[in-house]
Design a protein around this motif. Sequence first.
Motif, PDB file in Angstrom:
ATOM      1  N   HIS A   9     -10.892   2.624 -23.901  1.00 13.61           N
ATOM      2  CA  HIS A   9     -11.525   3.951 -23.816  1.00 13.61           C
ATOM      3  C   HIS A   9     -10.507   5.036 -23.497  1.00 13.61           C
ATOM      4  CE1 HIS A   9     -15.544   2.356 -24.247  1.00 13.61           C
ATOM      5  NE2 HIS A   9     -15.251   1.427 -23.359  1.00 13.61           N
ATOM      6  N   GLY A  10      -9.242   4.698 -23.577  1.00 15.50           N
ATOM      7  CA  GLY A  10      -8.186   5.677 -23.291  1.00 15.50           C
ATOM      8  C   GLY A  10      -7.272   5.167 -22.202  1.00 15.50           C
ATOM      9  N   ALA A  11      -5.961   5.414 -22.370  1.00 17.24           N
ATOM     10  CA  ALA A  11      -4.976   4.945 -21.406  1.00 17.24           C
ATOM     11  C   ALA A  11      -5.240   5.586 -20.049  1.00 17.24           C
ATOM     12  CB  ALA A  11      -3.565   5.291 -21.877  1.00 17.24           C
ATOM     13  N   GLY A  12      -4.933   4.832 -18.994  1.00 20.11           N
ATOM     14  CA  GLY A  12      -5.154   5.322 -17.641  1.00 20.11           C
ATOM     15  C   GLY A  12      -4.216   6.466 -17.302  1.00 20.11           C
ATOM     16  N   PRO A  13      -4.483   7.145 -16.167  1.00 14.40           N
ATOM     17  CA  PRO A  13      -3.601   8.230 -15.750  1.00 14.40           C
ATOM     18  C   PRO A  13      -2.202   7.711 -15.402  1.00 14.40           C
ATOM     19  CG  PRO A  13      -5.168   7.691 -14.021  1.00 14.40           C
ATOM     20  CD  PRO A  13      -5.557   6.900 -15.217  1.00 14.40           C
ATOM     21  N   VAL A  14      -1.224   8.599 -15.484  1.00 19.62           N
ATOM     22  CA  VAL A  14       0.165   8.197 -15.241  1.00 19.62           C
ATOM     23  C   VAL A  14       0.347   7.642 -13.831  1.00 19.62           C
ATOM     24  CG1 VAL A  14       2.540   9.039 -15.074  1.00 19.62           C
ATOM     25  CG2 VAL A  14       1.057   9.850 -16.903  1.00 19.62           C
ATOM     26  N   TRP A  15      -0.331   8.280 -12.838  1.00 16.87           N
ATOM     27  CA  TRP A  15      -0.119   7.820 -11.459  1.00 16.87           C
ATOM     28  C   TRP A  15      -0.522   6.378 -11.264  1.00 16.87           C
ATOM     29  CZ3 TRP A  15      -4.364   6.017  -8.991  1.00 16.87           C
ATOM     30  CH2 TRP A  15      -5.623   6.491  -9.406  1.00 16.87           C
ATOM     31  N   GLY A  45       4.564   9.524  -9.604  1.00 20.67           N
ATOM     32  CA  GLY A  45       4.134   9.518 -11.001  1.00 20.67           C
ATOM     33  C   GLY A  45       3.323  10.754 -11.338  1.00 20.67           C
ATOM     34  N   ALA A  46       2.385  11.112 -10.452  1.00 21.74           N
ATOM     35  CA  ALA A  46       1.538  12.290 -10.669  1.00 21.74           C
ATOM     36  C   ALA A  46       2.367  13.561 -10.679  1.00 21.74           C
ATOM     37  CB  ALA A  46       0.469  12.360  -9.572  1.00 21.74           C
ATOM     38  N   ALA A  47       3.444  13.571  -9.853  1.00 18.52           N
ATOM     39  CA  ALA A  47       4.292  14.761  -9.773  1.00 18.52           C
ATOM     40  C   ALA A  47       5.294  14.815 -10.914  1.00 18.52           C
ATOM     41  CB  ALA A  47       5.015  14.780  -8.423  1.00 18.52           C
ATOM     42  N   GLY A  48       5.306  13.762 -11.748  1.00 15.06           N
ATOM     43  CA  GLY A  48       6.224  13.745 -12.886  1.00 15.06           C
ATOM     44  C   GLY A  48       7.632  13.325 -12.522  1.00 15.06           C
ATOM     45  N   GLY A  49       7.788  12.779 -11.303  1.00 19.02           N
ATOM     46  CA  GLY A  49       9.118  12.372 -10.864  1.00 19.02           C
ATOM     47  C   GLY A  49       9.483  10.961 -11.281  1.00 19.02           C
ATOM     48  N   LEU A  79       0.838  -1.197   0.000  1.00 16.84           N
ATOM     49  CA  LEU A  79       0.000   0.000   0.000  1.00 16.84           C
ATOM     50  C   LEU A  79       0.879   1.255   0.000  1.00 16.84           C
ATOM     51  CD1 LEU A  79      -2.955   1.026   0.240  1.00 16.84           C
ATOM     52  CD2 LEU A  79      -2.591   1.129   2.706  1.00 16.84           C
ATOM     53  N   ILE A  80       1.907   1.240   0.865  1.00 11.55           N
ATOM     54  CA  ILE A  80       2.826   2.380   0.939  1.00 11.55           C
ATOM     55  C   ILE A  80       3.524   2.579  -0.406  1.00 11.55           C
ATOM     56  CG2 ILE A  80       4.942   3.255   2.025  1.00 11.55           C
ATOM     57  CD1 ILE A  80       4.102   1.688   4.563  1.00 11.55           C
ATOM     58  N   ALA A  81       3.993   1.460  -1.003  1.00 12.51           N
ATOM     59  CA  ALA A  81       4.704   1.554  -2.285  1.00 12.51           C
ATOM     60  C   ALA A  81       3.788   2.118  -3.368  1.00 12.51           C
ATOM     61  CB  ALA A  81       5.244   0.186  -2.689  1.00 12.51           C
ATOM     62  N   ALA A  82       2.544   1.608  -3.417  1.00  9.14           N
ATOM     63  CA  ALA A  82       1.615   2.073  -4.444  1.00  9.14           C
ATOM     64  C   ALA A  82       1.354   3.575  -4.297  1.00  9.14           C
ATOM     65  CB  ALA A  82       0.304   1.290  -4.362  1.00  9.14           C
ATOM     66  N   LEU A  83       1.171   4.030  -3.041  1.00 10.93           N
ATOM     67  CA  LEU A  83       0.923   5.456  -2.796  1.00 10.93           C
ATOM     68  C   LEU A  83       2.126   6.291  -3.208  1.00 10.93           C
ATOM     69  CD1 LEU A  83      -0.913   5.361   0.662  1.00 10.93           C
ATOM     70  CD2 LEU A  83      -1.868   6.042  -1.555  1.00 10.93           C
ATOM     71  N   LEU A  84       3.325   5.842  -2.752  1.00  6.84           N
ATOM     72  CA  LEU A  84       4.553   6.585  -3.051  1.00  6.84           C
ATOM     73  C   LEU A  84       4.782   6.698  -4.559  1.00  6.84           C
ATOM     74  CD1 LEU A  84       7.361   7.768  -2.066  1.00  6.84           C
ATOM     75  CD2 LEU A  84       8.222   5.445  -2.313  1.00  6.84           C
ATOM     76  N   TYR A  85       4.655   5.554  -5.244  1.00  5.56           N
ATOM     77  CA  TYR A  85       4.878   5.548  -6.693  1.00  5.56           C
ATOM     78  C   TYR A  85       3.800   6.360  -7.409  1.00  5.56           C
ATOM     79  CZ  TYR A  85       8.648   2.063  -6.840  1.00  5.56           C
ATOM     80  OH  TYR A  85       9.837   1.409  -6.726  1.00  5.56           O
ATOM     81  N   GLY A  86       2.563   6.278  -6.905  1.00  2.00           N
ATOM     82  CA  GLY A  86       1.478   7.033  -7.513  1.00  2.00           C
ATOM     83  C   GLY A  86       1.714   8.526  -7.407  1.00  2.00           C
ATOM     84  N   VAL A  87       2.124   8.982  -6.223  1.00  2.00           N
ATOM     85  CA  VAL A  87       2.389  10.413  -6.003  1.00  2.00           C
ATOM     86  C   VAL A  87       3.570  10.862  -6.864  1.00  2.00           C
ATOM     87  CG1 VAL A  87       3.199  12.093  -4.296  1.00  2.00           C
ATOM     88  CG2 VAL A  87       1.379  10.490  -3.701  1.00  2.00           C
TER      89      VAL A  87
END
Lengths: 183, 180
Positions: free
Chosen positions: B101-107, A174-178, A164-172
Motif C-alpha cells: 500500500h506504499g513504502a513506509g516513512p523514511v524514519w 532519518g526524519a531530519a534527513g540526516g 530503544l535509544i538506537a531506534a529513536l536516534l536513527y528515526g529522528v
Amino acid sequence: MDLPRIWDLVQVFAPLSLVSFGGGQSVFSEMQRQMVDVHHWMSNAEYVDLFAISRAAPGPGTLIAALLGWKLAGWAGAIASILALYVPSSVLAYAAGLWWRHHRGSPMLTIVQNALMPVAVGLIFAGALSLIEASHAGWLQLLTTAITCLVVVRRLMSPYLLMLIAALLYGVLGAAGGLSPGG
Amino acid sequence: MRQPSLAALFSVFFRLGCTSFGGGLTGWIQREVVEKHAWMTAEEFYAGVALCQVLPGGNNVNLCLYIGLQLRGTPGLITTGFGMLAPPFVIIVLMGIAYSHGAGPVWLTTALAGLAACGVGIMLETGVKAVRRLSGAGPILVAAATFAAIGVLHWPLVPVVAVVVPASLALSWVQSRRRA
C-alpha cells in the motif's frame, strides 16, 4: 487458492532447503534467479523490495520465502513456501539432533564439542561481518554495533533499552534527513 | 543444568521471534539459553552453532530446533520451532501487505537500520564471549582460520569446514589425552 502456482512454489523452495549449506544467505541469489530470470514471476526491482522488507523484519532471514510465496499466491502461498523451505532441512537436523542427544555426555561427544567450539567462533564473526557488508553500514552503524557489543559484554545497560535509544536516534536522524535509508 | 518447561521454552522463543530485528539471532538465543536461564552449557550451545551451520537449512532455524530437541526432546523441538518462527512469519507477511500500500516513512526505515546495527553488536558479543573460553594457541588458530576463510576470503563453507573440523578434532583429541 491458486493450487498450480502453489505447487510451482513448492518445487522451487523444497530443493533449495537441502542445498542451503552455511545458512539461508547461500540460497538468496538462487531464489532471486528462480523468481526473476527462470519463472519471470516478478521484476528484479520487486525482488529487491521484498528482500529489503525481509531484512527489516524480525526472525531468520530465510523467512523471505514466506514473503515471496505471499506475493505470488497469498497466505496459502506463504505457508506452502515456508514449509517447503524448512521441512526437508529440519528433518535432517532432527535426525542429527537425535543422534547428538543419544550420545550426550559421552567422552567422544565432549571431544567433538570442544573441537566445534573454535569453528563456531570463526563462523559467528564471519556471520557478523557478512551482516555488516550486506547492510552497507556507514560509520554511524559501525559505531552503534561497537557500542552495543561493549555495553552487553560489560553489562552496562539492558540491550533492549539500548535498542530503544538506537531506534529513536536513527528515526529522528532519518526524519531530519540526516541519514539515508539503508545507507 | 535446569530442564525448562515447555511453556518456558515457548515464551522465550516466542519473544525472540518477535524482537530479533536485523539478524544477530544467534546472539539473542545465546543470551537467553546460556546466560539468563542456564539451560545449556556454553560448550553445548557453541557446538550446536557449528553443527547447525554445517547442516543445510537456515542456521538459526536449525539452532532453535537443536536447542528444543536437546532440552525437551521432540515436543521441545516443536515448541521452539513454532514459537520462534510463527510470530515473524505473520509479521513479515503483514509488512509485505503494508508495503504494497506504499513504502513506509523514511524514519521507520532508518529506525530499523539502527536496530539492525544493534543486532550485529549482540552477535559480536556472542563471539567475544566464546573467544574468552578458547584455551591455547590451537583453538584460537582454528577460529582465526575459519573466520579468515569464510568471512574475509568468502570461500565456500563446505570445503572449509571439511578441512577445519578434522584439524580441530585432532587438536581436541590430543588435549583430552594430555588431560587424562
